[in-house]
Scaffold this active site. Sequence first.
Site, mmCIF file in Angstrom:
data_model
loop_
_atom_site.group_PDB
_atom_site.id
_atom_site.type_symbol
_atom_site.label_atom_id
_atom_site.label_comp_id
_atom_site.label_asym_id
_atom_site.label_seq_id
_atom_site.Cartn_x
_atom_site.Cartn_y
_atom_site.Cartn_z
ATOM 1 N N SER A 156 0.827 -1.215 0.000
ATOM 2 C CA SER A 156 0.000 0.000 0.000
ATOM 3 C C SER A 156 0.860 1.263 0.000
ATOM 4 O O SER A 156 0.377 2.353 -0.281
ATOM 5 C CB SER A 156 -0.945 -0.003 1.198
ATOM 6 N N HIS A 157 2.138 1.138 0.335
ATOM 7 C CA HIS A 157 3.058 2.281 0.262
ATOM 8 C C HIS A 157 4.119 2.089 -0.824
ATOM 9 O O HIS A 157 5.136 2.769 -0.828
ATOM 10 C CB HIS A 157 3.730 2.541 1.613
ATOM 11 N N SER A 188 3.097 9.453 2.962
ATOM 12 C CA SER A 188 4.064 8.358 3.067
ATOM 13 C C SER A 188 4.156 7.780 4.472
ATOM 14 O O SER A 188 3.837 8.441 5.456
ATOM 15 C CB SER A 188 5.437 8.884 2.651
ATOM 16 N N ALA A 189 4.598 6.525 4.544
ATOM 17 C CA ALA A 189 4.911 5.906 5.822
ATOM 18 C C ALA A 189 6.101 6.645 6.439
ATOM 19 O O ALA A 189 6.925 7.232 5.723
ATOM 20 C CB ALA A 189 5.250 4.435 5.619
ATOM 21 N N THR A 243 -5.184 9.852 11.889
ATOM 22 C CA THR A 243 -4.721 8.495 12.180
ATOM 23 C C THR A 243 -3.346 8.563 12.864
ATOM 24 O O THR A 243 -2.803 7.544 13.278
ATOM 25 C CB THR A 243 -4.630 7.656 10.895
ATOM 26 N N PHE A 299 3.525 2.976 13.679
ATOM 27 C CA PHE A 299 2.126 2.566 13.762
ATOM 28 C C PHE A 299 1.180 3.767 13.797
ATOM 29 O O PHE A 299 1.538 4.828 14.281
ATOM 30 C CB PHE A 299 1.881 1.631 14.951
ATOM 31 N N ALA A 300 -0.012 3.551 13.250
ATOM 32 C CA ALA A 300 -1.077 4.545 13.369
ATOM 33 C C ALA A 300 -1.667 4.440 14.767
ATOM 34 O O ALA A 300 -1.774 3.342 15.318
ATOM 35 C CB ALA A 300 -2.159 4.278 12.335
ATOM 36 N N GLU A 302 -7.407 0.126 5.430
ATOM 37 C CA GLU A 302 -7.895 -1.218 5.775
ATOM 38 C C GLU A 302 -9.418 -1.240 5.816
ATOM 39 O O GLU A 302 -10.043 -2.215 5.394
ATOM 40 C CB GLU A 302 -7.364 -1.642 7.154
ATOM 41 N N HIS A 362 -8.353 4.655 26.177
ATOM 42 C CA HIS A 362 -8.000 6.031 26.570
ATOM 43 C C HIS A 362 -6.506 6.305 26.437
ATOM 44 O O HIS A 362 -6.103 7.443 26.239
ATOM 45 C CB HIS A 362 -8.478 6.319 28.003
ATOM 46 N N LEU A 368 10.363 -8.740 16.526
ATOM 47 C CA LEU A 368 10.586 -7.300 16.595
ATOM 48 C C LEU A 368 9.661 -6.641 15.572
ATOM 49 O O LEU A 368 9.298 -7.254 14.562
ATOM 50 C CB LEU A 368 12.047 -6.964 16.300
ATOM 51 N N ARG A 383 9.096 -6.948 7.585
ATOM 52 C CA ARG A 383 9.498 -6.034 6.510
ATOM 53 C C ARG A 383 10.963 -6.273 6.126
ATOM 54 O O ARG A 383 11.323 -6.291 4.938
ATOM 55 C CB ARG A 383 9.273 -4.596 6.988
#
Lengths: 344, 344
Positions: free
Chosen positions: B45-46, B120-121, B158, B177-178, B186, B227, B303, B308
Amino acid sequence: MTHSLTLDAAWDLSVRVLETAGFSPAHAAAISRTIWAGQRDECHSHGLYRLLVCTHTLKTGKVSPDAEPVVSDAGPGLVRVDAKGAYSLLAYETGRPVLIAKAKTVGLAALAINHCYHFSALWPEVEAIAEAGLVAMAMTPSHAWVAPHGGTKGVFGTNPLAFAWPRPEGNPFVFDFATSAAARGEIELHRRAGKPIPEGWGLDRNGNPTTEAEAAMQGAMLTFGGHKGSALSAMIELMAGPLIGDFLSLESMAFDGDTGATPYHGELILAFDPKVFMGPDHVVHSARAEALFDAILGQGARLPSQRRYEARARSLASGRVTIPRKLYDDLIALLDPASPSSPF
Amino acid sequence: MTHSLTLDAAWDLSVRVLETAGFSPAHAAAISRTIWAGQRDECHSHGLYRLLVCTHTLKTGKVSPDAEPVVSDAGPGLVRVDAKGAYSLLAYETGRPVLIAKAKTVGLAALAINHCYHFSALWPEVEAIAEAGLVAMAMTPSHAWVAPHGGTKGVFGTNPLAFAWPRPEGNPFVFDFATSAAARGEIELHRRAGKPIPEGWGLDRNGNPTTEAEAAMQGAMLTFGGHKGSALSAMIELMAGPLIGDFLSLESMAFDGDTGATPYHGELILAFDPKVFMGPDHVVHSARAEALFDAILGQGARLPSQRRYEARARSLASGRVTIPRKLYDDLIALLDPASPSSPF
């Protein structure tokens, strides 16, 4: 059965318990400032109750009651304070003005506290920096009670992250949360009450999910938020551990052995000066941030420290705090037994 | 139906699509570096797919294809880069060496990117800083799709958080991470596939929990981790928004109107020099950090970027990447239609 004290009496009780236990006046005052603030805000587990923990840990012979923190300048943006094996709070208070001065000059700065015992919530520390007009972030490891996502054994501490943002009027925006799904004290409370813990809090010794508090205490705690909370906990472990040349939670636990003392490690505090970051239009940008808080409050949601600030307003209005009678009696017993009847 | 390209051909295709669309060579190269890295690491997706998004957003007339980033020194610890309404990546690459130099001098430093479109990521950015031996953190807002904890309406973006830690050998420790429970893409994929979304991802227009993707797209997304995730998202919103004098996600969304373009806002990147923070024993402390990774891997956990990095190793070993045939055809169609048959 409860006991009500004036805010001043709560302060005096804290200082006297700590000095009677052997803490130097400087340490007793620094510890009391954070304990008093916790009691004022009705954070009972970080209020006067902590005096029992502090005095108990002192008896294990590990914590220094009187070491004077040693400040060293480690670069334009970094001040280091060696707590020399004492509690963190006097080291924090000693380093804070240097941190603030550096952040105002450089734009951002870091305070690394080393070789400290740590028992306190981080919100009083970031809040005090926000009171000086700066944005603050603080983090620490603890003991290796928390399993990484996908794992079964403790590696991370409960690794809290705290943040404060100064607001043009009123109390700063502050949060302070453990990256474990629950505080260790919460699991302990469930254990004592014989109540099951919610799913997602812990694993037993075999790495299986458990709702038994005792099994989770013996096994491993879990992070909040799955792999994301686990990643965040790793970041805190690295930043407030090896980056500042101090212990990982694994090392703090090994150092403790079986004495059950307060964790011994470092702490990292970052400060950012909005006047430098926002530039000449800082009043405008500061006002724009208020739109975020308005949008949260306007839909009926709460800001992170709202409950605590409400408790604070109550305590300050009445001038009093209330603690369990049993806790009060236990604290009085820590004062010189030969002293006349309690003045509190 | 897939299409296999050499890594070099993937690079050339990206640059040619972007230059054909009107991007300046400098922007086309900066964008291609991050898209190529995404494809290499099988973050589809990126990867090359993003070329469709970039060229589409350019057609909305909002993004500048050729603005040159303007760097300004904003203090010993802060460099600002004004992207002038272009994509963020050339601004990031322009500011990065200044950020690194400042962090090495001061101990820590910040790069504030302003007025950029952002798609971008963040992991390629923090990873590049770790390759230079520094610890890095990056964060951005986006559009106000995500409700605060206890609320019902979108306020936060996000709001991703990325972190990189350099390791003595091999790839750095990296996460990205978002702070939303799921990526917006998604939910969109579930909508297209007609599949329900998991509980905890979104609320419908009336603020009720929903498992219908379309209802969540029209309503509000939720943060990860209750929260705590919500508090973290607020921090990112403040730090990468008003603190650097740039838009909140609410403001980015209002600025977009109904064009559906890529969010327009700022980005904050922090860098920390371990040699300054760890001091003379930095090799020892760096090695101690490895004990954390060993403890995670040793119990069978992973990790954050492991998958990736495994994909990267595969791509580099084969020298090739594979994309859907349909995507390949769509990209070729973006090249000059008068050109001879594809050289890729």
